[in-house]
Design an enzyme around this catalytic site. Sequence first.
Site, PDB file in Angstrom:
ATOM      1  N   HIS A  15       0.851  -1.182   0.000  1.00  0.00           N
ATOM      2  CA  HIS A  15       0.000   0.000   0.000  1.00  0.00           C
ATOM      3  C   HIS A  15       0.890   1.237   0.000  1.00  0.00           C
ATOM      4  O   HIS A  15       2.101   1.130  -0.223  1.00  0.00           O
ATOM      5  CB  HIS A  15      -0.983  -0.040   1.184  1.00  0.00           C
ATOM      6  CG  HIS A  15      -0.305  -0.117   2.515  1.00  0.00           C
ATOM      7  ND1 HIS A  15       0.071   0.994   3.214  1.00  0.00           N
ATOM      8  CD2 HIS A  15       0.095  -1.185   3.257  1.00  0.00           C
ATOM      9  CE1 HIS A  15       0.665   0.634   4.341  1.00  0.00           C
ATOM     10  NE2 HIS A  15       0.688  -0.698   4.387  1.00  0.00           N
ATOM     11  N   ALA A  16       0.341   2.396   0.247  1.00  0.00           N
ATOM     12  CA  ALA A  16       1.064   3.663   0.062  1.00  0.00           C
ATOM     13  C   ALA A  16       2.420   3.748   0.758  1.00  0.00           C
ATOM     14  O   ALA A  16       3.414   4.109   0.134  1.00  0.00           O
ATOM     15  CB  ALA A  16       0.186   4.828   0.518  1.00  0.00           C
TER      16      ALA A  16
END
Length: 90
Positions: A15-16
């Site tokens: 994810h980010a």
Amino acid sequence: MISQTTRVVNPSGLHARPASVFVKCAMSFESKVTARNVSTDSEAKDAKSILAVMGLGMKKGHEIEICADGTDEQEAVSALVQLVESGCGE
């Protein structure tokens, strides 16, 4: 050009936050670096682009192929594989 395949170990995938760590590492090398989600049979994307890396949708257990082409290709692939296998700092 060299490549190596490894498996995503992060519980929430790339994810980010882990994706940004991955991209930052890729940007530290001169070589052209790409990543491909083998599990979804995606196209290889620029590993130095956060949007491209996040767009690969790499979840826990997915296989990722990391390729590099250039003067420091071996170091780039080794560092990125080790980073993914360590959970990208999470």
